[in-house]
Design an enzyme around this catalytic site. Structure first.
Site, short mmCIF file in Angstrom:
data_model
loop_
_atom_site.label_atom_id
_atom_site.label_comp_id
_atom_site.label_asym_id
_atom_site.label_seq_id
_atom_site.Cartn_x
_atom_site.Cartn_y
_atom_site.Cartn_z
N ASP A 23 51.80 52.51 103.41
CA ASP A 23 50.38 51.62 103.40
C ASP A 23 50.57 50.65 104.02
OD1 ASP A 23 48.02 50.52 103.14
OD2 ASP A 23 47.58 51.13 101.17
N TYR A 239 56.46 45.65 88.73
CA TYR A 239 55.34 46.76 88.73
C TYR A 239 54.74 46.44 90.16
CZ TYR A 239 51.46 49.63 87.58
OH TYR A 239 50.43 50.64 87.63
N LYS A 242 51.05 52.43 92.11
CA LYS A 242 51.15 53.81 92.15
C LYS A 242 51.59 54.00 93.70
CE LYS A 242 48.74 55.74 88.47
NZ LYS A 242 48.74 54.55 87.95
#
Ligand code: F6R
Ligand code: MG
Ligand code: MG
Length: 395
Positions: A23, A239, A242
């Site tokens: 993305d 982190y 997703k």
């Protein structure tokens, strides 16, 4: 749509299919990778045809660009990964010029260093000897994570109520081997179906910890399926959210038929993802035209592109979920979406804290820390109050 190049580059009959996705910017918000970005990627891949790759097809699912490439260089090849990285970099330049949302968000490093793994993009690759006829299905998703494939891959390769071939095709009767990754413990285990089906389910039903990475046919150890699992929330301990996954599945003669590969999506299942990567929601099978998740940034989408691999060329695609046969699945997914949306910020719509993409809840709790007061009477329990064991409820 159909293209034939000569097969001169096939010095041996092994071919690799690499699907690499990222993305690098949305129009608007996180909803769609616009044509300009796809065109920038296509231009880079076109230049590399016959140099690095044999053939390619560029598509999108929501805000993710999916580069589907065939070549002879095997999995994890530096040139192929470098090519994908370059394509995403070119798309990022345009995304930045247009001030698209999240421009360059999945290129986590400023420079390429040999492999896209751990650098942001996701990747599913398999190398095989091309059969007399080689049908493959490439799945691309948005607004979910790689565990979205646990349920459908189980159905495709281990559930005879889904895949009639498990019962009727002698080359499948010895079953399939599942490579399951423990994404928290960073280890993997191989489980054989049908014998170890229950143990397999014990693991893969837990989306927090286990993801199917590959499936092999037990009769001859042929690769049958592979899923991108690069970025299951953590890269180098940090982190990063997703990772909208991709998968490649081989079909027909000794593998599930194309219709058996698609069938698990006829009854939509719940997957983690959707708004802010922090909600359960249905995954909706759609054609390429409808891979535009906008309602509450979703619900999660999956497209399925069918190709015939022919001397390393990608003949196709056939946009498999565009079929009217999946209209009812779409209706059902929307009904499921309505039902679970009613719960708003309450579980089970909201994911458990450990699975949420947005890790800001602890910050809210931090602000409240000084305002929490101990509960009266709790010391009774802590100091040996009656427990279930004392009452004889448990051994
Ligand atoms: C989920 C997703 C979106 C965003 C949401 C908020 O994977 O990409 O639902 O999480 O649109 O985005 P930001 O935080 O960028 O405003
Ligand atoms: Mg995005
Ligand atoms: Mg996405």
């Amino acid at each position: 749509m159909l293209k034939i190049r000569n097969g001169d580059l096939m010095e041996n009959n092994k071919v690799t299919i690499s699907v690499i996705k990222a993305d690098v910017g949305g129009l608007c918000g996180h909803t769609l990778a616009p044509d300009e970005l796809l065109e920038a990627c296509e231009a880079v891949l076109e230049e590399a045809v016959d140099e690095i790759i044999l053939d390619y097809y560029v598509t999108r699912c929501g805000d993710d660009i999916d580069l589907i490439m065939s070549h002879k260089l095997g999995c994890d090849n530096e040139k192929v990964h470098g090519l994908a990285w370059k394509a995403f970099e070119e798309a990022t330049k345009i995304a930045k010029e247009l001030k698209l949302y999240g421009a360059g968000q999945d290129l986590l490093s400023d420079s390429f260093s040999g492999n896209v793994r751990g650098m942001g993009p996701g990747c599913a690759e398999m190398e095989f000897v091309e059969r007399k006829s080689e049908p493959i299905v490439v799945f691309c998703c948005d607004k979910t994570d790689p565990t979205a494939f646990n349920y459908p891959l189980f159905k495709m390769f281990a559930d005879p109520f889904n895949t009639a071939g498990l019962v009727f095709d002698p080359s499948m009767i010895s079953g399939f081997r599942f490579e399951v990754h423990d994404v928290v413990g960073h280890k993997k285990v191989f489980l054989d179906t049908p014998e170890e089906m229950y143990m397999l389910l014990a693991l893969i039903g837990d989306y927090e910890k286990y993801a199917i990475k590959r499936v092999y046919r037990r009769r001859d150890n042929e690769i049958a399926a592979v899923v991108s699992t690069e970025k299951l929330n953590y890269i180098a301990g940090e982190y990063v959210g997703k990772d909208d996954p991709v998968a490649i599945v081989r079909a027909q003669s000794g593998f599930p038929a194309v219709g058996e590969v698609l069938e698990p999506f006829a009854n939509p299942h719940f997957v983690p993802g959707w708004m802010r990567g922090s909600h359960w929601g249905p995954i909706m099978p759609v054609g390429e035209e409808d891979a535009t998740p906008t309602r509450f940034d979703g619900p999660a989408r999956v497209i399925a592109l069918g190709f015939q691999v022919c001397d390393g060329m990608l003949i196709g695609p056939n946009d498999l979920f565009a079929d009217r046969g999946f209209d009812k699945a779409r209706e059902k997914a929307l009904e499921m979406a309505d039902i679970i949306r009613r719960m708003g910020p309450f579980q089970p719509h909201r994911l458990p804290a450990t699975m949420m993409e947005y890790t800001t809840v602890p910050k809210v709790l931090e602000a409240l820390e000084d305002r929490f007061i101990p509960l009266e009477g709790l010391e009774l329990i802590e100091e040996g109050g009656i427990t279930r064991k004392d009452r004889g409820d448990v051994e």
